[in-house]
Design an enzyme around this catalytic site. Sequence first.
Site, PDB file in Angstrom:
ATOM      1  N   GLY A 239       0.767  64.719  -4.833  1.00 40.22           N
ATOM      2  CA  GLY A 239       2.106  64.881  -5.415  1.00 40.22           C
ATOM      3  C   GLY A 239       2.404  63.945  -6.562  1.00 40.22           C
ATOM      4  N   GLU A 273      -4.620  62.248  -1.870  1.00 45.05           N
ATOM      5  CA  GLU A 273      -5.002  63.646  -2.163  1.00 45.05           C
ATOM      6  C   GLU A 273      -4.415  64.112  -3.484  1.00 45.05           C
ATOM      7  OE1 GLU A 273      -3.244  65.806   1.033  1.00 45.05           O
ATOM      8  OE2 GLU A 273      -4.684  65.125   2.501  1.00 45.05           O
ATOM      9  N   GLY A 275      -3.921  66.089  -6.816  1.00 45.95           N
ATOM     10  CA  GLY A 275      -4.395  67.312  -7.442  1.00 45.95           C
ATOM     11  C   GLY A 275      -4.003  67.274  -8.904  1.00 45.95           C
ATOM     12  N   ARG A 276      -2.703  67.539  -9.162  1.00 46.90           N
ATOM     13  CA  ARG A 276      -2.260  67.717 -10.550  1.00 46.90           C
ATOM     14  C   ARG A 276      -2.419  66.456 -11.380  1.00 46.90           C
ATOM     15  NH1 ARG A 276       2.904  70.198 -10.198  1.00 46.90           N
ATOM     16  NH2 ARG A 276       2.620  70.204  -7.952  1.00 46.90           N
ATOM     17  N   ARG A 312       3.915  79.198 -13.011  1.00 40.99           N
ATOM     18  CA  ARG A 312       4.829  78.084 -12.721  1.00 40.99           C
ATOM     19  C   ARG A 312       6.221  78.230 -13.373  1.00 40.99           C
ATOM     20  NH1 ARG A 312       4.336  73.324 -13.598  1.00 40.99           N
ATOM     21  NH2 ARG A 312       4.704  72.526 -11.514  1.00 40.99           N
ATOM     22  N   TYR A 316       8.882  78.167 -10.423  1.00 43.75           N
ATOM     23  CA  TYR A 316       9.538  76.877 -10.137  1.00 43.75           C
ATOM     24  C   TYR A 316      10.465  76.433 -11.272  1.00 43.75           C
ATOM     25  CZ  TYR A 316       5.115  76.591  -7.489  1.00 43.75           C
ATOM     26  OH  TYR A 316       4.039  76.848  -6.704  1.00 43.75           O
ATOM     27  N   CYS A 355       4.849  93.819 -16.735  1.00 46.04           N
ATOM     28  CA  CYS A 355       6.078  94.620 -16.605  1.00 46.04           C
ATOM     29  C   CYS A 355       7.023  93.999 -15.582  1.00 46.04           C
ATOM     30  CB  CYS A 355       5.700  96.045 -16.220  1.00 46.04           C
ATOM     31  SG  CYS A 355       4.697  96.788 -17.499  1.00 46.04           S
TER      32      CYS A 355
HETATM   33  N1  LLP Z   1      -2.091  67.496  -0.327  1.00 42.33           N
HETATM   34  C1  LLP Z   1      -1.452  68.513   0.270  1.00 42.33           C
HETATM   35  C2  LLP Z   1      -1.402  68.573   1.730  1.00 42.33           C
HETATM   36  C3  LLP Z   1      -0.838  69.514  -0.497  1.00 42.33           C
HETATM   37  O1  LLP Z   1      -0.215  70.520   0.106  1.00 42.33           O
HETATM   38  C4  LLP Z   1      -0.906  69.436  -1.906  1.00 42.33           C
HETATM   39  C5  LLP Z   1      -0.275  70.472  -2.731  1.00 42.33           C
HETATM   40  C6  LLP Z   1      -1.581  68.359  -2.494  1.00 42.33           C
HETATM   41  C7  LLP Z   1      -2.162  67.402  -1.678  1.00 42.33           C
HETATM   42  C8  LLP Z   1      -1.725  68.204  -3.986  1.00 42.33           C
HETATM   43  O2  LLP Z   1      -0.513  68.079  -4.635  1.00 42.33           O
HETATM   44  P1  LLP Z   1      -0.527  67.626  -6.181  1.00 42.33           P
HETATM   45  O3  LLP Z   1      -1.092  66.239  -6.243  1.00 42.33           O
HETATM   46  O4  LLP Z   1      -1.367  68.592  -6.899  1.00 42.33           O
HETATM   47  O5  LLP Z   1       0.886  67.707  -6.599  1.00 42.33           O
HETATM   48  N2  LLP Z   1       1.762  75.296  -6.979  1.00 42.33           N
HETATM   49  C9  LLP Z   1       2.697  74.200  -7.078  1.00 42.33           C
HETATM   50  C10 LLP Z   1       2.386  73.034  -6.224  1.00 42.33           C
HETATM   51  C11 LLP Z   1       2.134  73.375  -4.797  1.00 42.33           C
HETATM   52  C12 LLP Z   1       1.375  72.269  -4.195  1.00 42.33           C
HETATM   53  C13 LLP Z   1       0.857  72.618  -2.868  1.00 42.33           C
HETATM   54  N3  LLP Z   1       0.253  71.507  -2.219  1.00 42.33           N
HETATM   55  C14 LLP Z   1       2.880  73.798  -8.544  1.00 42.33           C
HETATM   56  O6  LLP Z   1       2.383  74.512  -9.408  1.00 42.33           O
HETATM   57  O7  LLP Z   1       3.565  72.841  -8.849  1.00 42.33           O
END
Ligand code: LLP
Length: 425
Positions: A239, A273, A275-276, A312, A316, A355
């Site tokens: 996150g 963890e 991701g983004r 996105r 969102y 569409c």
């Molecule tokens: N760990 C868990 C348990 C998660 O559910 C997620 C994301 C992450 C780590 C990684 O989160 P990050 O560091 O990437 O923010 N599609 C949405 C975000 C949904 C995230 C789902 N889980 C978006 O485009 O913002």
Amino acid sequence: MDYFEYRAGRLFAENVAVADIVRQVGSPVFIYSARTLREHYDKIAHAFAALDPLICYSVKSCSNVEILRLLAGLGAGFDVVSGGELFRVLKAGGQADRSFYAGVGKTDEEIRYALSEGLFMFNVESEAEFENIDRLAGELGKKPRCALRVNPDVDPKTHRHTATGKRESKFGVDLRRAEEFFARYGHAKAAKLVGVHLHIGSPVYTPAPYVEAITKTLELINRLRAAGYKIDTLDIGGGFAAWYEAGQTVMMDDYAEAIIPLVKDQKLKIVLEPGRYVSCNAGVLVGQVQYVKTGGDRTFVILDTGMHHLIRPPLYDAFHFVWPVAPGDDLSPVDRVKEPTLKGLQKCDVVGPICESSDFLAKDRPLPPVARGDLLAIFSAGAYGMAMASNYNSQPRPAEVLVDHDSFRVIRTRETYEDLMRGEG
Ligand code: LLP
């Protein structure tokens, strides 16, 4: 922030002109910068070095096998949420014993697969799931390590669709139920409950929600330890925010400064963890203007890409900076903001061919004049772009390209019409 920059009025990905890539690979295309991926991963490793954490890149944010391979090479572990993601990680040379398996709905087949590969840990979301993992592990003679996902009821102050640690969310169990959970399963036969996991949502733009969630969770861990349970791992989730808009995001060091003192001397293996934070700024989506259309009081810039490749904005209300790939020197952007102050801009809606009225990438956005055939870049699209892309309206998904210094290569070919129908008929 990243290695996409305007030089003499043209957008470059590292040292490669984006227009040159499109000339060879076509449009639309996701373009990733290897240097940005490496640097963002390194920033996390560096900021949290005092904890010697296990950094598990969240595969769901951008799962191309070449990107996983690059991160595995940097020493990353992986956060997977399906058998498919685990398969990708193993293909990329990722280590199973540095990877976590999370997610609320693991099937028997997926659990058996993860058990046979020997993952570092399972994150468990419910009583029924724990019983199932314990049963399947018993049948296979395995003793998997498990962390209970708790829901600390903290508001991450992000979009309601991406908040996961509030009481009403489907994820984890609340803190009181966590104690009952350990009382019931803390001495299970096969599965070993030795960790606690939390992920409060994403993106989280300040350290404060982490501090609140971790503080509450450490109190729980202390109570569990006092009751005789061995807890050796705390996974604090992902996150960490990326740069979507200039000036909006805290630095990784700020998260680390707030979090490290809380957990440093707790005799816990800390897992992150992200991701983004790793993948978001490392990618842009490039599309080509098909038509410019005026209607009512609006100007629509219609691209060959849209919500089917980056969902996105409609999903969102997310902001992604959009700008022409070759605006010329005078109109190169200074900052990636919603309201650039350059002269000669015109407000436009940037939309796709799908569409649906919800098929937009940007609304009411001041842009330099654009014409049919021009290329536009949609920035900060590396995370949850291609990973959430679909074939809606039978649109093939874009190619993916990885740039490294002066060269680039295609890491996923553009889909063909044949690809769209594979398995049908
Ligand atoms: N760990 C868990 C348990 C998660 O559910 C997620 C994301 C992450 C780590 C990684 O989160 P990050 O560091 O990437 O923010 N599609 C949405 C975000 C949904 C995230 C789902 N889980 C978006 O485009 O913002």
